[in-house]
Design a protein around this motif. Structure first.
Motif, PDB file in Angstrom:
ATOM      1  N   LEU A  31      33.634  49.674  50.223  1.00 23.00           N
ATOM      2  CA  LEU A  31      33.923  48.245  50.082  1.00 23.00           C
ATOM      3  C   LEU A  31      34.646  47.692  51.310  1.00 23.00           C
ATOM      4  O   LEU A  31      34.384  46.572  51.739  1.00 23.00           O
ATOM      5  N   ARG A  32      35.530  48.485  51.870  1.00 23.66           N
ATOM      6  CA  ARG A  32      36.257  48.036  53.066  1.00 23.66           C
ATOM      7  C   ARG A  32      35.314  47.815  54.245  1.00 23.66           C
ATOM      8  O   ARG A  32      35.538  46.927  55.059  1.00 23.66           O
ATOM      9  N   VAL A  33      34.277  48.607  54.321  1.00 24.90           N
ATOM     10  CA  VAL A  33      33.268  48.428  55.369  1.00 24.90           C
ATOM     11  C   VAL A  33      32.427  47.187  55.075  1.00 24.90           C
ATOM     12  O   VAL A  33      32.127  46.394  55.962  1.00 24.90           O
ATOM     13  N   THR A  34      32.070  46.990  53.823  1.00 20.59           N
ATOM     14  CA  THR A  34      31.237  45.858  53.418  1.00 20.59           C
ATOM     15  C   THR A  34      31.986  44.532  53.542  1.00 20.59           C
ATOM     16  O   THR A  34      31.385  43.516  53.893  1.00 20.59           O
ATOM     17  N   PHE A  35      33.274  44.543  53.259  1.00 21.93           N
ATOM     18  CA  PHE A  35      34.098  43.332  53.305  1.00 21.93           C
ATOM     19  C   PHE A  35      35.263  43.544  54.283  1.00 21.93           C
ATOM     20  O   PHE A  35      36.419  43.699  53.868  1.00 21.93           O
ATOM     21  N   PRO A  36      34.982  43.548  55.583  1.00 27.58           N
ATOM     22  CA  PRO A  36      36.020  43.909  56.565  1.00 27.58           C
ATOM     23  C   PRO A  36      37.153  42.896  56.709  1.00 27.58           C
ATOM     24  O   PRO A  36      38.207  43.237  57.252  1.00 27.58           O
ATOM     25  N   HIS A  37      36.990  41.698  56.210  1.00 25.47           N
ATOM     26  CA  HIS A  37      38.028  40.678  56.329  1.00 25.47           C
ATOM     27  C   HIS A  37      38.987  40.684  55.145  1.00 25.47           C
ATOM     28  O   HIS A  37      39.813  39.774  55.003  1.00 25.47           O
ATOM     29  N   TRP A  38      38.867  41.716  54.309  1.00 21.19           N
ATOM     30  CA  TRP A  38      39.707  41.832  53.132  1.00 21.19           C
ATOM     31  C   TRP A  38      40.443  43.176  53.146  1.00 21.19           C
ATOM     32  O   TRP A  38      39.873  44.191  53.511  1.00 21.19           O
ATOM     33  N   ALA A  39      41.704  43.188  52.733  1.00 18.36           N
ATOM     34  CA  ALA A  39      42.445  44.421  52.483  1.00 18.36           C
ATOM     35  C   ALA A  39      42.236  44.744  51.006  1.00 18.36           C
ATOM     36  O   ALA A  39      42.560  43.934  50.138  1.00 18.36           O
ATOM     37  N   ILE A  40      41.648  45.896  50.723  1.00 22.71           N
ATOM     38  CA  ILE A  40      41.251  46.253  49.353  1.00 22.71           C
ATOM     39  C   ILE A  40      42.076  47.454  48.893  1.00 22.71           C
ATOM     40  O   ILE A  40      42.231  48.431  49.635  1.00 22.71           O
ATOM     41  N   PHE A  41      42.583  47.367  47.670  1.00 24.06           N
ATOM     42  CA  PHE A  41      43.410  48.459  47.164  1.00 24.06           C
ATOM     43  C   PHE A  41      43.356  48.526  45.640  1.00 24.06           C
ATOM     44  O   PHE A  41      42.914  47.593  44.981  1.00 24.06           O
ATOM     45  N   CYS A  42      43.816  49.649  45.130  1.00 22.22           N
ATOM     46  CA  CYS A  42      43.884  49.892  43.688  1.00 22.22           C
ATOM     47  C   CYS A  42      45.356  50.038  43.324  1.00 22.22           C
ATOM     48  O   CYS A  42      46.102  50.766  43.982  1.00 22.22           O
ATOM     49  N   SER A  43      45.776  49.329  42.274  1.00 22.10           N
ATOM     50  CA  SER A  43      47.175  49.403  41.841  1.00 22.10           C
ATOM     51  C   SER A  43      47.433  50.692  41.069  1.00 22.10           C
ATOM     52  O   SER A  43      46.501  51.397  40.680  1.00 22.10           O
ATOM     53  N   ASP A  44      48.693  50.985  40.830  1.00 26.53           N
ATOM     54  CA  ASP A  44      49.061  52.165  40.048  1.00 26.53           C
ATOM     55  C   ASP A  44      48.509  52.106  38.633  1.00 26.53           C
ATOM     56  O   ASP A  44      48.267  53.129  38.012  1.00 26.53           O
ATOM     57  N   SER A  45      48.288  50.887  38.123  1.00 24.20           N
ATOM     58  CA  SER A  45      47.768  50.746  36.758  1.00 24.20           C
ATOM     59  C   SER A  45      46.236  50.837  36.710  1.00 24.20           C
ATOM     60  O   SER A  45      45.653  50.774  35.643  1.00 24.20           O
ATOM     61  N   GLY A  46      45.599  50.941  37.888  1.00 25.09           N
ATOM     62  CA  GLY A  46      44.141  51.100  37.927  1.00 25.09           C
ATOM     63  C   GLY A  46      43.371  49.814  38.160  1.00 25.09           C
ATOM     64  O   GLY A  46      42.149  49.834  38.181  1.00 25.09           O
ATOM     65  N   ALA A  47      44.054  48.698  38.338  1.00 29.81           N
ATOM     66  CA  ALA A  47      43.374  47.430  38.648  1.00 29.81           C
ATOM     67  C   ALA A  47      43.053  47.397  40.137  1.00 29.81           C
ATOM     68  O   ALA A  47      43.713  48.047  40.951  1.00 29.81           O
ATOM     69  N   PHE A  48      42.020  46.644  40.491  1.00 31.85           N
ATOM     70  CA  PHE A  48      41.583  46.555  41.885  1.00 31.85           C
ATOM     71  C   PHE A  48      41.880  45.164  42.426  1.00 31.85           C
ATOM     72  O   PHE A  48      41.695  44.168  41.734  1.00 31.85           O
ATOM     73  N   TYR A  49      42.340  45.108  43.682  1.00 30.63           N
ATOM     74  CA  TYR A  49      42.693  43.849  44.320  1.00 30.63           C
ATOM     75  C   TYR A  49      42.160  43.805  45.740  1.00 30.63           C
ATOM     76  O   TYR A  49      41.974  44.844  46.379  1.00 30.63           O
ATOM     77  N   ALA A  50      41.958  42.587  46.226  1.00 34.23           N
ATOM     78  CA  ALA A  50      41.610  42.369  47.624  1.00 34.23           C
ATOM     79  C   ALA A  50      42.316  41.108  48.084  1.00 34.23           C
ATOM     80  O   ALA A  50      42.359  40.115  47.359  1.00 34.23           O
ATOM     81  N   THR A  51      42.888  41.167  49.257  1.00 37.04           N
ATOM     82  CA  THR A  51      43.546  40.000  49.830  1.00 37.04           C
ATOM     83  C   THR A  51      43.013  39.777  51.245  1.00 37.04           C
ATOM     84  O   THR A  51      42.673  40.732  51.939  1.00 37.04           O
ATOM     85  N   ARG A  52      42.895  38.538  51.620  1.00 36.58           N
ATOM     86  CA  ARG A  52      42.331  38.202  52.933  1.00 36.58           C
ATOM     87  C   ARG A  52      43.250  38.681  54.045  1.00 36.58           C
ATOM     88  O   ARG A  52      44.458  38.570  53.958  1.00 36.58           O
ATOM     89  N   ARG A  53      42.629  39.181  55.115  1.00 32.63           N
ATOM     90  CA  ARG A  53      43.381  39.659  56.277  1.00 32.63           C
ATOM     91  C   ARG A  53      43.559  38.520  57.275  1.00 32.63           C
ATOM     92  O   ARG A  53      42.581  37.913  57.697  1.00 32.63           O
ATOM     93  N   GLY A  54      44.785  38.246  57.662  1.00 26.60           N
ATOM     94  CA  GLY A  54      45.074  37.319  58.735  1.00 26.60           C
ATOM     95  C   GLY A  54      44.607  35.895  58.529  1.00 26.60           C
ATOM     96  O   GLY A  54      44.300  35.198  59.490  1.00 26.60           O
ATOM     97  N   VAL A  55      44.540  35.463  57.264  1.00 23.89           N
ATOM     98  CA  VAL A  55      44.066  34.113  56.959  1.00 23.89           C
ATOM     99  C   VAL A  55      45.131  33.385  56.155  1.00 23.89           C
ATOM    100  O   VAL A  55      45.658  33.931  55.184  1.00 23.89           O
TER     101      VAL A  55
END
Length: 69
Positions: A11-35
């Motif tokens: 996913l990080r390769v597919t969406f390079p303008h987003w920081a993508i991560f998984c929380s400790d509770s198992g939810a997935f998030y993405a936030t825009r980089r430098g915007v």
């Protein structure tokens, strides 16, 4: 966990303008980089950060956000 890590890396390769991560509770998030979004962009439905309970939901949210910008 190896499979989830691989999926996040893809996913990080597919969406390079987003920081993508998984929380400790198992939810997935993405936030825009430098915007910093303007008020007009936010009012138009563009989000700084998106989240989902699973990878499919996160991909759908990212795809939707990419079409808005």
């Amino acid at each position: 966990m190896t499979t989830a890590r691989y999926d996040l890396d893809a996913l990080r390769v597919t969406f390079p303008h987003w920081a993508i991560f998984c929380s400790d509770s198992g939810a997935f998030y993405a936030t825009r980089r430098g915007v910093i979004l303007s008020a007009a962009e936010i009012n138009a439905g563009i989000e700084q950060t998106v989240g989902a309970d699973d990878l499919d939901g996160l991909v759908a949210a990212l795809q939707e956000q990419e079409t808005r910008r």
